[in-house]
Scaffold this motif. Structure first.
Motif, PDB file in Angstrom:
ATOM      1  N   UNK A  10       0.866  -1.173   0.000  1.00  0.00           N
ATOM      2  CA  UNK A  10       0.000   0.000   0.000  1.00  0.00           C
ATOM      3  C   UNK A  10       0.901   1.220   0.000  1.00  0.00           C
ATOM      4  N   UNK A  11       0.798   2.035  -1.048  1.00  0.00           N
ATOM      5  CA  UNK A  11       1.631   3.232  -1.151  1.00  0.00           C
ATOM      6  C   UNK A  11       1.112   4.308  -0.187  1.00  0.00           C
ATOM      7  N   UNK A  12       2.033   4.955   0.507  1.00  0.00           N
ATOM      8  CA  UNK A  12       1.683   6.039   1.415  1.00  0.00           C
ATOM      9  C   UNK A  12       2.447   7.293   0.999  1.00  0.00           C
ATOM     10  N   UNK A  13       1.844   8.431   1.210  1.00  0.00           N
ATOM     11  CA  UNK A  13       2.465   9.693   0.830  1.00  0.00           C
ATOM     12  C   UNK A  13       3.595  10.035   1.777  1.00  0.00           C
ATOM     13  N   UNK A  14       4.711  10.508   1.200  1.00  0.00           N
ATOM     14  CA  UNK A  14       5.857  10.909   2.015  1.00  0.00           C
ATOM     15  C   UNK A  14       5.971  12.428   2.121  1.00  0.00           C
ATOM     16  N   UNK A  15       4.938  13.144   1.740  1.00  0.00           N
ATOM     17  CA  UNK A  15       4.958  14.606   1.777  1.00  0.00           C
ATOM     18  C   UNK A  15       4.700  15.096   3.200  1.00  0.00           C
ATOM     19  N   UNK A  19      -0.157  -2.005   9.595  1.00  0.00           N
ATOM     20  CA  UNK A  19       0.232  -3.051   8.653  1.00  0.00           C
ATOM     21  C   UNK A  19       1.203  -4.018   9.314  1.00  0.00           C
ATOM     22  N   UNK A  20       1.594  -5.047   8.570  1.00  0.00           N
ATOM     23  CA  UNK A  20       2.597  -5.975   9.094  1.00  0.00           C
ATOM     24  C   UNK A  20       3.989  -5.363   9.017  1.00  0.00           C
ATOM     25  N   UNK A  21       4.246  -4.642   7.927  1.00  0.00           N
ATOM     26  CA  UNK A  21       5.564  -4.032   7.716  1.00  0.00           C
ATOM     27  C   UNK A  21       5.400  -2.601   7.220  1.00  0.00           C
ATOM     28  N   UNK A  22       6.423  -1.808   7.435  1.00  0.00           N
ATOM     29  CA  UNK A  22       6.393  -0.449   6.936  1.00  0.00           C
ATOM     30  C   UNK A  22       7.792   0.056   6.667  1.00  0.00           C
ATOM     31  N   UNK A  23       7.894   0.976   5.716  1.00  0.00           N
ATOM     32  CA  UNK A  23       9.165   1.654   5.472  1.00  0.00           C
ATOM     33  C   UNK A  23       9.241   2.822   6.439  1.00  0.00           C
ATOM     34  N   UNK A  24      10.263   2.819   7.277  1.00  0.00           N
ATOM     35  CA  UNK A  24      10.426   3.859   8.288  1.00  0.00           C
ATOM     36  C   UNK A  24      11.854   4.368   8.213  1.00  0.00           C
ATOM     37  N   UNK A  29       5.699  14.284   6.068  1.00  0.00           N
ATOM     38  CA  UNK A  29       5.506  13.306   7.133  1.00  0.00           C
ATOM     39  C   UNK A  29       4.147  12.653   7.176  1.00  0.00           C
ATOM     40  N   UNK A  30       3.390  12.737   6.068  1.00  0.00           N
ATOM     41  CA  UNK A  30       2.035  12.168   6.054  1.00  0.00           C
ATOM     42  C   UNK A  30       2.045  10.663   6.312  1.00  0.00           C
ATOM     43  N   UNK A  31       3.112   9.976   5.840  1.00  0.00           N
ATOM     44  CA  UNK A  31       3.168   8.530   6.022  1.00  0.00           C
ATOM     45  C   UNK A  31       3.242   8.152   7.502  1.00  0.00           C
ATOM     46  N   UNK A  32       3.971   8.949   8.273  1.00  0.00           N
ATOM     47  CA  UNK A  32       4.143   8.622   9.681  1.00  0.00           C
ATOM     48  C   UNK A  32       2.901   8.957  10.490  1.00  0.00           C
ATOM     49  N   UNK A  33       2.235  10.034  10.123  1.00  0.00           N
ATOM     50  CA  UNK A  33       0.973  10.356  10.797  1.00  0.00           C
ATOM     51  C   UNK A  33      -0.016   9.214  10.597  1.00  0.00           C
ATOM     52  N   UNK A  34      -0.035   8.666   9.392  1.00  0.00           N
ATOM     53  CA  UNK A  34      -0.946   7.558   9.100  1.00  0.00           C
ATOM     54  C   UNK A  34      -0.551   6.303   9.874  1.00  0.00           C
ATOM     55  N   UNK A  35       0.750   6.048   9.965  1.00  0.00           N
ATOM     56  CA  UNK A  35       1.220   4.866  10.690  1.00  0.00           C
ATOM     57  C   UNK A  35       0.931   4.974  12.183  1.00  0.00           C
ATOM     58  N   UNK A  36       1.210   6.143  12.764  1.00  0.00           N
ATOM     59  CA  UNK A  36       0.933   6.331  14.192  1.00  0.00           C
ATOM     60  C   UNK A  36      -0.558   6.203  14.480  1.00  0.00           C
ATOM     61  N   UNK A  37      -1.380   6.727  13.588  1.00  0.00           N
ATOM     62  CA  UNK A  37      -2.834   6.626  13.768  1.00  0.00           C
ATOM     63  C   UNK A  37      -3.279   5.173  13.714  1.00  0.00           C
ATOM     64  N   UNK A  38      -2.675   4.406  12.799  1.00  0.00           N
ATOM     65  CA  UNK A  38      -3.032   2.989  12.676  1.00  0.00           C
ATOM     66  C   UNK A  38      -2.617   2.210  13.915  1.00  0.00           C
TER      67      UNK A  38
END
Length: 451
Positions: free
Chosen positions: A85-90, A108-113, A92-101
């Motif tokens: 699942x592609x997440x936006x890197x603009x 998710x099971x894995x993430x690029x961090x 820090x949007x990807x991290x806000x989404x990950x923290x919310x999840x």
């Protein structure tokens, strides 16, 4: 301090993983944190996949072309399918989404961090300690300092993917046309900015919202934003090295020698395409970004070393650099780890990642430096990866990241934007963000003080 005393002190701050980070200061200082923390806050327990059982692992990433190596994995591992699942890197949007999840209990099971933000996920109890699943067996496959970026005490929370040693991308044709030499020092960079401005163009932009790049500039200058004293984090964003960097860029902005638009957004891409912007301080992964967004400028670009504060020095830094992390609530940690290791060490996978511009690999083997020159023609035949390879050797690897770095970037972005808007000097930004960061860490239950 004994382990028992240290752990008792750390545990007074609350949640288990905060304990790891409350003593992550100790971990960063080399102390063991055995016994601190857990692999999550409950929920489904990790389990082994039954023989013949088919599962699907979810993977959040923004790496260009990540679908290709994942498709290769899926073709070779039909029982363990990975869904990207592609997440936006603009901004820090990807991290806000990950923290919310994580907070919602459905990550998710894995993430690029990225390396700088791994600690913030430990504060949220978000990542799995991979040590009991055999991650140590793979340590020697990776570049040592990149491996250490995700190690806290004896715990390992992610697998290295790539780093981003910095260099200066320049429009060689424009520099030659205008009789401007590529700048080897920051004084020469300022002189080049002045000369280019007289030609009606700009050398580049100071992107207020790009705290990641600003951190790299401070890193090169010798800054140490985070440190440790026992179990206490020290915050030194407002240090002399960073003030020097802030003063320098404020001077360029004040004299209108540089733009202040956000980089890697539409207006910036247009300037790169038209030649209105003649250079870019970027990272090794920037080759693919230029190729993909300014194809008509092919053959006109070159890469030169990052300017130095003192002529003849060889001090560099990283911008970005990522891991493949396993989230704490995955049901299949062994399979998730197996994919993370394969993705970042298998030669076929690395080849596909390189072709799509993910940076300088974290793996020791499985590729050659020449393979990194996948866009050699775009850079006029230059073996440009040699510049980044040399830069990686000059990175001060003692730099430490602290908790809530993603929040720190947001703080820097807000403060720089405000300063540019009202004309305030950039030192005021450092003073403000220093204070905010100390407060942010204290609110997470961590011991912290000004460095």
């Amino acid at each position: 301090m004994s382990d028992t005393a240290r752990n008792r002190n750390i545990w007074t701050h609350g949640t288990p993983r905060r304990a790891v980070l409350g003593g992550a200061a100790a971990a960063a200082a080399g102390f063991a944190l055995a016994g601190c923390g857990s692999d999550g806050d409950g929920g489904d327990e990790p389990k082994d996949r039954k023989k013949g059982e088919k599962i699907t692992l979810t993977f959040w990433s923004w790496v260009p072309g990540i679908d290709k190596p994942v498709a290769l994995w899926n073709s070779k591992n039909p029982e363990v399918r990975v869904k990207v699942e592609k997440v936006s890197a603009v901004d820090g949007a990807q991290y806000a989404k990950m923290h919310a999840a994580i907070k919602a209990g459905n990550p998710p099971d894995l993430g690029q961090i990225e390396y700088p933000v791994v600690p913030s996920f430990l504060v949220d109890n978000g990542l799995l300690d991979l040590t009991k699943y055999g991650v140590a067996d793979h340590k020697d496959k990776f570049i040592g300092w990149q491996w250490q970026q995700s190690v806290f005490g004896k715990a390992v929370y992610a697998v290295p993917q790539a780093s981003g040693p910095m260099g200066l991308f320049i429009r060689q044709d424009l520099f030659e046309k205008w009789g401007i030499e590529p700048p080897a020092t920051w004084d020469e960079y300022e002189a080049a900015a002045t000369a280019i401005r007289k030609k009606g163009a700009w050398i580049e932009t100071f992107s207020a919202t790009n705290g990641n790049r600003f951190a790299g500039l401070a890193w090169q200058a010798g800054a140490r934003w985070f440190g440790t004293e026992g179990d206490t984090w020290t915050v030194s964003i407002d240090d002399e090295a960073t003030r020097k960097v802030a003063d320098y860029w404020y001077g360029l902005v004040r004299r209108k020698l540089i733009k202040t638009i956000p980089d890697r957004q539409n207006a910036w891409y247009k300037d790169v395409q038209t030649g209105d912007m003649a250079a870019w301080l970027g990272a090794s992964w920037g080759d693919a970004l230029l190729v993909g967004n300014a194809p008509k400028t092919a053959g006109k670009w070159r890469v030169v070393p990052m300017p130095q504060w003192k002529k003849g020095d060889a001090a560099y830094a990283n911008w970005g650099g990522s891991t493949t992390a396993v989230f704490a609530k995955t049901k299949y940690p062994k399979d998730a780890l197996a994919f993370a290791v394969w993705l970042n060490t298998d030669p076929e996978s690395i080849k596909l990642l390189i072709e799509n511009g993910y940076g300088t690999p974290g793996a020791k083997q499985g590729y050659t430096t020449s393979q990194l020159d996948v866009h050699k023609d775009f850079f006029g035949g230059q073996e440009y990866s040699k510049v980044f390879d040399e830069a990686s050797k000059g990175v001060d690897t003692s730099w430490k990241w602290g908790p809530a770095t993603d929040t720190l970037y947001q703080r820097l972005g807000d403060a720089f934007t405000a300063a540019i808007g009202d004309g305030s000097d950039f030192r005021s930004v450092l003073k403000k963000v220093q204070s905010q960061t100390i407060t942010d860490l204290k609110e997470k239950g961590l011991q912290v003080k000004a460095g």
